[in-house]
Design an enzyme around this catalytic site. Structure first.
Site, short mmCIF file in Angstrom:
data_model
loop_
_atom_site.label_atom_id
_atom_site.label_comp_id
_atom_site.label_asym_id
_atom_site.label_seq_id
_atom_site.Cartn_x
_atom_site.Cartn_y
_atom_site.Cartn_z
N ARG A 50 0.74 -1.22 -0.02
CA ARG A 50 0.09 -0.01 -0.08
C ARG A 50 0.86 1.28 0.22
O ARG A 50 0.33 2.24 -0.72
CB ARG A 50 -0.95 -0.03 1.27
N LYS A 149 -2.51 7.07 1.29
CA LYS A 149 -2.24 7.17 2.72
C LYS A 149 -1.16 8.29 2.79
O LYS A 149 0.07 8.16 2.84
CB LYS A 149 -1.82 5.84 3.28
N1 PMP Z 1 -9.09 4.90 7.25
C1 PMP Z 1 -7.91 5.78 7.53
C2 PMP Z 1 -8.37 7.46 7.35
C3 PMP Z 1 -6.88 5.63 8.41
O1 PMP Z 1 -5.81 6.78 8.71
C4 PMP Z 1 -6.64 4.25 8.54
C5 PMP Z 1 -5.40 4.14 9.47
N2 PMP Z 1 -5.14 4.49 10.45
C6 PMP Z 1 -7.45 3.45 8.51
C7 PMP Z 1 -8.80 3.63 7.77
C8 PMP Z 1 -7.37 1.78 8.69
O2 PMP Z 1 -6.40 1.24 8.14
P1 PMP Z 1 -5.46 0.19 8.58
O3 PMP Z 1 -6.45 -0.90 8.86
O4 PMP Z 1 -4.73 -0.30 7.25
O5 PMP Z 1 -4.39 0.76 9.54
#
Ligand code: PMP
Length: 291
Positions: A50, A149
């Site tokens: 990612r 991200k």
């Molecule tokens: N949505 C947002 C906006 C995030 O910042 C995050 C991570 N903190 C997530 C969803 C969850 O993603 P992950 O499970 O990969 O941590």
């Protein structure tokens, strides 16, 4: 604590970057938050994938190959000697001039922090969280796609400010069509009549690693999972609701915009998935090793 900054390890107090790094000047960069459980990194390759996809989307040319990055992360965790930890891995655009042109920047910057994180008060995992929908909409996919991200989290921070000022811990963000997307820092799920529901990625959502793990676990348990268009109504009438994220893990939600969800306690499917998730995070993962 030993922080990796652009090729060197330093003490926390000495971990510094240039004020001309576009990561600081413009939030121009990408990052990951990754967890280590009992000496094993959970879903490291998914996070790295990612990260490189986010970088690709903003045309950030990363100075390290994905294999080199993997080795650097493993080394950083080893050096810090924590069996349970949270890794913050950041790639910045690098040092440039004061204009926004990213192509004036030299090589990309790299920071690896290995620390601990507590996102919500522990009792919220037992009692459940109250959340509200906020006025700040999730970024348009056609503008800054939430799938990236990026280091620019202002959209999420504005939502978080609204939630905190309203006395709750988390904010539900809607997209420009008024449909549910995700929370300021987590993905959102609902359960209705035994079926697990979550907004599809095209609603303007980060494709969470935890989200994917939960979908996988639920399907392995023989549960139906739907990724779909969701409105606030779907949340109000849900039997259960929960949030997912690397740092947050799985957090039960018991109130949405003042409406009590189910019987106001964390639901059985949420609890079962949480238990399985805890087991999974301790069983699978990339061994950090000790050399
Ligand atoms: N949505 C947002 C906006 C995030 O910042 C995050 C991570 N903190 C997530 C969803 C969850 O993603 P992950 O499970 O990969 O941590």
């Amino acid at each position: 604590m030993q922080v990796y900054v652009n090729g060197k390890y330093c003490e926390k107090e000495d971990a510094r970057i240039s004020v001309f790094d576009h990561g600081l000047l413009y939030g121009d960069g990408v990052f990951e938050g990754i967890r280590v459980y009992a000496g094993k990194i959970f879903r490291l390759d998914e996070h790295l994938e990612r990260l490189y996809e986010s970088a690709k989307a903003i045309d950030l040319r990363v100075g390290q190959t994905i294999t080199e990055m993997r080795d650097l992360v493993l080394e950083a965790v080893r050096r810090n000697g924590l069996a349970d930890a949270y890794i913050r891995l950041l790639i910045t655009r690098g040092v440039g001039d004061l204009g926004i042109n990213p192509y004036t920047c030299g090589s990309s910057g790299l920071i690896i922090i290995v620390d601990k994180i507590v996102l919500y008060p522990p009792e919220m995992y037992d009692k459940g969280l109250a959340v509200i929908t906020v006025a700040t909409q999730r970024n348009l996919p056609e503008a800054v796609n939430p799938r990236i991200k990026s280091l620019n989290y202002l959209n999420n921070i504005l939502a978080k400010i609204e939630a905190i000022n309203a006395g709750v811990e988390e904010a539900i963000m809607l997209n420009s069509f008024g449909l549910v997307s995700e929370c300021a820092g987590d993905n959102i799920f609902a359960v209705r009549k035994g079926v697990i529901l979550t907004p599809s990625i095209s609603m303007g959502v980060l494709e969470g690693v935890t989200r994917n793990a939960v979908i996988e676990m639920a399907r392995e348990k023989g549960r139906e999972v739907k990724q779909l268009v969701m409105t606030r109504h779907d949340l109000f009438i849900a039997d259960e609701c929960f949030l997912t994220g690397t740092a947050a893990e799985i957090v039960p939600v018991v109130k949405v915009d003042g409406r009590v969800i189910g019987d106001g306690k964390p639901g059985p499917i949420t609890r079962d998935l949480t238990e399985t998730y805890h087991r999974l995070t301790r069983e699978e993962g990339t061994e950090v090793g000790n050399q």
